[in-house]
Design an enzyme around this catalytic site. Sequence first.
Site, PDB file in Angstrom:
ATOM      1  N   HIS A 286       0.891  -1.287   0.093  1.00 50.89           N
ATOM      2  CA  HIS A 286       0.076  -0.043  -0.132  1.00 50.89           C
ATOM      3  C   HIS A 286       0.922   1.371   0.061  1.00 50.89           C
ATOM      4  CE1 HIS A 286      -3.549   2.500   0.546  1.00 50.89           C
ATOM      5  NE2 HIS A 286      -2.914   3.077   1.814  1.00 50.89           N
ATOM      6  N   ASP A 288       0.353   5.309  -0.269  1.00 51.79           N
ATOM      7  CA  ASP A 288      -0.327   6.511  -0.201  1.00 51.79           C
ATOM      8  C   ASP A 288       0.019   7.385  -1.165  1.00 51.79           C
ATOM      9  OD1 ASP A 288      -2.382   6.026   1.873  1.00 51.79           O
ATOM     10  OD2 ASP A 288      -0.745   6.352   3.415  1.00 51.79           O
ATOM     11  N   ASP A 398      -7.749   1.227   2.852  1.00 52.06           N
ATOM     12  CA  ASP A 398      -7.286   2.332   3.846  1.00 52.06           C
ATOM     13  C   ASP A 398      -8.193   3.472   3.722  1.00 52.06           C
ATOM     14  OD1 ASP A 398      -5.716   3.522   5.893  1.00 52.06           O
ATOM     15  OD2 ASP A 398      -4.382   4.228   4.607  1.00 52.06           O
ATOM     16  N   HIS A 603      -7.231   9.388  -0.578  1.00 51.31           N
ATOM     17  CA  HIS A 603      -8.058   9.483   0.826  1.00 51.31           C
ATOM     18  C   HIS A 603      -7.117  10.250   1.904  1.00 51.31           C
ATOM     19  CE1 HIS A 603      -5.807   5.570   1.051  1.00 51.31           C
ATOM     20  NE2 HIS A 603      -5.197   5.903   1.991  1.00 51.31           N
TER      21      HIS A 603
END
EC number: 3.2.1.24
Length: 1064
Positions: A286, A288, A398, A603
């Site tokens: 993951h 971001d 997430d 997000h």
Amino acid sequence: MPEPLVPGGAATRQHQGSSGERSGRIAMAVAPFLKHWRTTFERVEKFVSPIYFTDCNLRGRLFGDRCPVTLSSFLTPERLPYEEAVQQDFSPAQVGDSFGPTWWTCWFRVELVIPEAWVGQEVHLCWESDGESLVWRDGEPVQGLTKEGEKTSYVLTDKLGEGDPRSLTLYIEVACNGLLGAGKGSMIAAPDPEKMFRLSQAELAVFHRDVHKLLVDLELLLGMAKGLGEDNQRSFQALYTANQMVNVCDPAKPETYSTAKALASKFFGQHGGESQHTIHAMGHCHIDTAWLWPFKETVRKCARSWSTAVKLMEQDPEFVFVCSQAQQLQWVKNHYPGLHARLQEFACRGQFVPVGGTWVEMDGNLPSGESMVRQFLQGQNFFLQEFGKVCSEFWLPDTFGYSAQLPQIMRGCGIKRFLTQKLSWNLVNSFPHHTFIWEGLDGSQVLVHFPPGDSYGMQGTVEEVLKTVTNNRDKGRTNHSGFLFGFGDGGGGPTQTMLDRLKRLSNADGLPRVQLSSPEQLFTALERDSGQLCTWVGELFLELHNGTYTTHAQLKKGNRECEQILHDVELLSSLALARSAQFLYPAAQLEHLWRLLLLNQFHDVLTGSCIQLVAEDAMSYYEDIRSHGNTLLSTAAAALCAGEPGPEGLLIVNTLPWKRTEVLALPKPGGAHSLALVTVPSVGYAPAPTSLQPLLPQQPVFVVQETDGSVTLDNGIIRVRLDPTGCLTSLVLVASGREAIAEGALGNQFVLFDDVPLYWDAWDVMDYHLETRKPVRGQAGTLAVGTEGGLRGSAWFLLQISPSSRLSQEVVLDIGCPYVRFHTEVHWHEAHKFLKVEFPARIRSPQATYEIQFGHLQRPTHYNTSWDWARYEVWAQRWIDLSECDFGLALLNNCKYGASVRGNVLSLSLLRAPKAPDVTADMGRHEFTYALMPHKGSFQEAGVIHAAYNLNFPLLALPAPGPAPATTWSAFSVSSPAVVLETIKQAEKSHQHRTLVLRLYEAHGSHVDCWLYTSLPIQEAILCNLLEQRDPTGHLSLRDNRLKLTFSPFQVRSLLLVLQPPPN
């Protein structure tokens, strides 16, 4: 971790002595001793410890002979491409050197010579620094090196051959930031701009793979001994096996390793039964797209993480790596084309699996319905173009909650499966499922899986494997679970050690079966059990991070404005395309602007939970969209006017699908404005009114200021009374005389709360903030009349919120308008305060209604259960409404998302003041508008939905370069007020240049048949999905310029309209 009983555990060893003594000692070791569980456990722990007894334990033997390398470096504030970096002047460097500050880059040239004596050995470059590093070899990125991501060595060769080159030059690009940024003092603190970084290791070393494998085995045995517990037979077998391995393994004598290995192999070779739970392990990383580091650093994080994954895929054909976010792959394609080609190659082999289908892993609450559709449209088109197929699972592990319209949007984009895990973060209630059917607002269903280990960054430990089974809330319903392994958030991804652990545990008795798997295999297994699964209806609300609906108000405002601008540009450009043979639809520019907007909906960006650098980049992207969008609007307007008779002047455009009569401020020469009442047909235009306006058909607005300083505004529809401080004392629906404000209460009451969360500053507003409510009292006598009536009446006032923050507001009522507007300007300079505005209503209802994407839903106004009170702060799109049988009150907004209705009080969240990760968040000047609309009957009948659209999509007064049209014109209208024509755009496919896509949805929650009328020259009409693929059974008959459409509640429908060829 209990304190050690004795240094190094119970067993000490001496390596001296004759062979007779040694064989006697081994014989003693296997004699049946009584064992103390804890001392035995700690003995094995110390044998593999990287901290204790490394001079004589097994860990100390992981690397053998070492050899220095020659280093030189140069430092730059820029993120340079490799070709440019290697041309710079490098100066001699050495281990121990410091470099920085934060966000700079230090490039190292590493010149190495492998000793002749190392032939036949595995040779690593060992590298440790507190920055994130990327190894370049022969001009290509080959591996990331990060201490935090447990990657501190690069394999030069797994076996040095006689003819292999001995000298080599590598380049290592070190970013001056850690895996999770550079927070000053804590992870989420604002970055420390002066932080310096250090190179602590750079050398060649011989790597002992047999030692590594023994360490993995011993760690797993320890994990089983601890995880299965002291009352479990297999736990003791694991511990005794590990202890016996320590007995027979002499770290100084590699020839003893095979005996220890055989003991481990015998243990792990004992298999579980057929009923074992199956864990589907997938490599995952993951990243971001921006968070505690800027967007540009994410580009390099992708290269560091994915080059490492490629290396693992090369070595192990069973290893599958899943990867989401088309934007990140686009970056890699642009900046690292060689790496992108390798990813495509492994995608063909089924090892690199693109997932998610979206442009980024967006926020699940705040983007509009159309934005969510575009996330999938842009994402799926990219995956199809670059990897040959669309994604079959939505992947959003997430994000801070999930809209009830996502199942319908997913199904419309070819996706029936969804993976996330964020609801495991719920603060109050444990979500009751890990595998279930999710039913959306319209009844669409998708299969959902939350990996029961409650993480997307597993490391392959026994503890995680056991948690995946014990924590699973759907035992008995399904016997399969997902397991995502690899360092995440800041990237990093899987390591060889993680893979080794999972492969060793593939079918060990006492544990679930572990298989290296793929999303396809996991979901196929889950689908076989889908008849057993429970169904969850409605939104997946995260009971945490509800401050993100409000934090960084400017980012929220930019999002709403840019969604509106792109809507209007597409609509006007589509009309120009239909009306003008010469007009070229700006498809490439619109794709670029949409992708900027979609990027900002990541997000941790739109939510405001990012550092200042990211917020500044996002604001500049919004500015690009605004400026280019306005240029495109003017171009489309000019094309619409071309060839029309009439005087030069203004074109008044309505981009909404209903007729509107509104007061508009029209520009006059010299920069002044004059008010005019204009009527514009649906999806069309009207000429600007002349100065000879007819008499007003409606009652004008009256404005009266009483002797006590209060002001009344009345337009014959509603009557508004403000007290001398600007609070609302009365709001009456004139026709019925019905009062909307609770007796003895004040509306438009600003309130301030203390806002100190437990940890996640920008993210969380806690329930206890409600206990600190302080109304902000105004100064009597500050209320003054603004506009004196006629077409518009207004009053304005000033309010000192605190010694350092102030507010000014104009309360505006227009002729014929069913709502009163509150134009607000705030100068906000606070720390850990939360500003809201409240409206206590003379209404009683156990639930309130909130607009969401393509529809609305109800939430309770009471705190009966823990599920109810956990929603003390919720999100909405453009309106919320509190209604009883024949009357209601709606609160509309033009850029806010946080809201709540508790009892009879409607509350809109305006501004927060968190200090991490951005100490400047929300500080400064803000402008926003909200509106209050009392109504008879239901909010559907009263037109609340249309009113909220009108507030958000103002009529456009666009300059017409030539003669402006002299008559009104409408392109589309819809026969039912329940159906909203949301989007008009050109179809994406290049061969469909003269094909429009229309998107409509049912907004009331009803079954409805309606007619779509058009004045455009349509050749063919056909239904399509959200990816604009034709429905083979979806042909629509076009008669008398109208199409019949049927909707079920909250259904979204898309159609392709093929335009007739333009006349030559």
